[in-house]
Design an enzyme around this catalytic site. Structure first.
Site, PDB file in Angstrom:
ATOM      1  N   LYS A 277      40.964  -7.065 113.795  1.00 14.61           N
ATOM      2  CA  LYS A 277      42.021  -6.144 113.357  1.00 14.61           C
ATOM      3  C   LYS A 277      43.215  -6.236 114.307  1.00 14.61           C
ATOM      4  O   LYS A 277      44.367  -6.314 113.864  1.00 14.61           O
ATOM      5  CB  LYS A 277      41.494  -4.694 113.344  1.00 14.61           C
ATOM      6  CG  LYS A 277      40.637  -4.382 112.126  1.00 14.61           C
ATOM      7  CD  LYS A 277      39.914  -3.054 112.259  1.00 14.61           C
ATOM      8  CE  LYS A 277      38.920  -2.883 111.121  1.00 14.61           C
ATOM      9  NZ  LYS A 277      37.985  -1.775 111.301  1.00 14.61           N
TER      10      LYS A 277
ATOM     11  N   GLN B 207      36.862   3.470 114.809  1.00 16.09           N
ATOM     12  CA  GLN B 207      35.858   2.550 114.266  1.00 16.09           C
ATOM     13  C   GLN B 207      34.517   3.272 114.101  1.00 16.09           C
ATOM     14  O   GLN B 207      33.996   3.864 115.044  1.00 16.09           O
ATOM     15  CB  GLN B 207      35.703   1.347 115.217  1.00 16.09           C
ATOM     16  CG  GLN B 207      34.762   0.272 114.717  1.00 16.09           C
ATOM     17  CD  GLN B 207      35.263  -0.449 113.467  1.00 16.09           C
ATOM     18  OE1 GLN B 207      36.431  -0.815 113.379  1.00 16.09           O
ATOM     19  NE2 GLN B 207      34.382  -0.641 112.505  1.00 16.09           N
TER      20      GLN B 207
ATOM     21  N   ASP C 266      42.581   4.790 107.413  1.00 14.94           N
ATOM     22  CA  ASP C 266      41.295   4.524 106.760  1.00 14.94           C
ATOM     23  C   ASP C 266      41.142   5.385 105.505  1.00 14.94           C
ATOM     24  O   ASP C 266      40.263   5.130 104.682  1.00 14.94           O
ATOM     25  CB  ASP C 266      40.135   4.836 107.720  1.00 14.94           C
ATOM     26  CG  ASP C 266      39.437   3.581 108.211  1.00 14.94           C
ATOM     27  OD1 ASP C 266      39.643   2.505 107.613  1.00 14.94           O
ATOM     28  OD2 ASP C 266      38.672   3.689 109.186  1.00 14.94           O
TER      29      ASP C 266
END
Ligand code: NDP
Length: 300
Positions: free
Chosen positions: A54, A98, A121
């Protein structure tokens, strides 16, 4: 094999190119550089790989990348303080914590502490509610990537019968909401669904997000249907040598490809789209934060 292969790797490269173009325009016209912060707690090897790629791709599209690596025994208080500082940082437009987090940390609490406008997200409860009521939101990356590929392949999805297999909060449910938003007739199948093969056989569009290697076979698929395989499963591959493994999806590729009209492979299908959509969400969040026009085609 008769199905058209939907090449997620090539599509993701195209999306990243669109993001990079928009980032360049933001810099040139407004002096703004979108920034994405990723918070990793602990040393889960798979999470480390995701975070690394990422970060690399964030830099490649011209955005600012910030990584916060915290020890596995970081307290909830300390993690919340990091999120708070990122919420308040004007150079950060997207925040991703994460998952999974170590067991002593409350994931819901942490995710809901992210500023919803920076929640790239799309997991914050506000964004879940906005998506569910058809309002502008941050959309979870994996389902957004699936939607982009489906729109690209079909043009309009209106009136199609879609079956989503899996009802998780991160894939199945938001996927179903997005398909409903595009006027599909949507069925969500799960582990308690009766006669699941018959349910899936009625679908023009099948999205499999189950986590069971090669569960969906060609017999489940209506001839000509589009199959989007979200699953990523590592299985033993003795044919490659002792101790070797390979990645497979939730769909049995060869038998499904014999019947389907189009199919995404694993690897090289949905997977690359997820990071591309994370970058797309970050540039979208940056535009919204600055009251600027959003890039076209990169949001739901
Ligand atoms: P979850 O484990 O959270 O959810 C799985 C869903 O599948 C559940 O709703 C479950 O039903 C359902 N299910 C399980 N077994 C069956 C069965 N035998 N028949 C029908 N339904 C079943 O998984 P995720 O949604 O997080 O992920 C799904 C897959 O997608 C995984 O392989 C994951 O690795 C992959 N993934 C890929 C991503 C990418 O970037 N490509 C991103 C995220 C996930 P129930 O609710 O009844 O238990």
């Amino acid at each position: 094999m008769t199905a058209t292969v939907i090449d997620g790797k090539a599509f993701a490269a195209k999306v990243r190119g669109q993001v990079a173009d928009h980032v360049a325009r933001l810099k040139e016209a407004h002096g703004i550089t979108p920034g994405l912060a990723v918070v990793l707690v602990g040393e889960d090897p798979a999470s480390q790989v995701y975070v690394r790629s990422k970060g690399k791709m964030t830099v490649e599209v011209g955005m600012k990348s910030v990584e916060h690596k915290l020890d596995a025994d970081t307290s909830e208080e300390d993690l919340l303080a990091v999120v708070k500082s990122l919420n308040e940082d004007p150079e950060i437009h997207g925040i991703l914590v994460q998952l999974p987090l170590p067991g002593h940390l409350n994931e819901d609490l942490v995710i809901n502490s992210i500023d919803p406008a920076k929640d790239v997200d799309g997991f914050h409860i506000s964004n879940v509610g906005l998506l569910g009521t058809g309002q502008k939101s941050m959309v979870p990356c994996t389902p957004l990537g699936c939607l982009m590929m489906l729109r690209d392949h079909h043009g309009s999805l209106s009136g199609l019968n879609a079956v989503v297999i899996g009802r998780s909060n991160i894939v199945g449910k938001p996927m179903a909401q997005l398909l409903l938003g595009d006027s599909c007739t949507v069925t969500i199948a799960h582990s308690r669904t009766k006669d699941i093969q018959d349910v899936v056989r009625g679908a023009d569009v099948v999205v499999a997000a189950v986590g069971r290697p090669e569960m969906v076979t060609g017999e489940w698929i209506k001839p000509g249907a589009t199959v989007i395989d979200v699953g990523i499963n590592r299985i033993d591959a003795p044919e490659k040598g002792e101790g070797k493994t390979r990645l497979v999806g939730d769909c049995h590729y060869d038998s499904c490809a014999d019947v389907a009209g189009a199919i995404t492979p694993v690897p090289g299908g949905v997977g690359p789209m997820t990071i591309a959509c994370l970058l797309a969400n970050t540039v979208t969040a940056c535009c919204r934060a600055n009251g600027l026009a959003e890039p076209e085609g990169l949001t739901a």
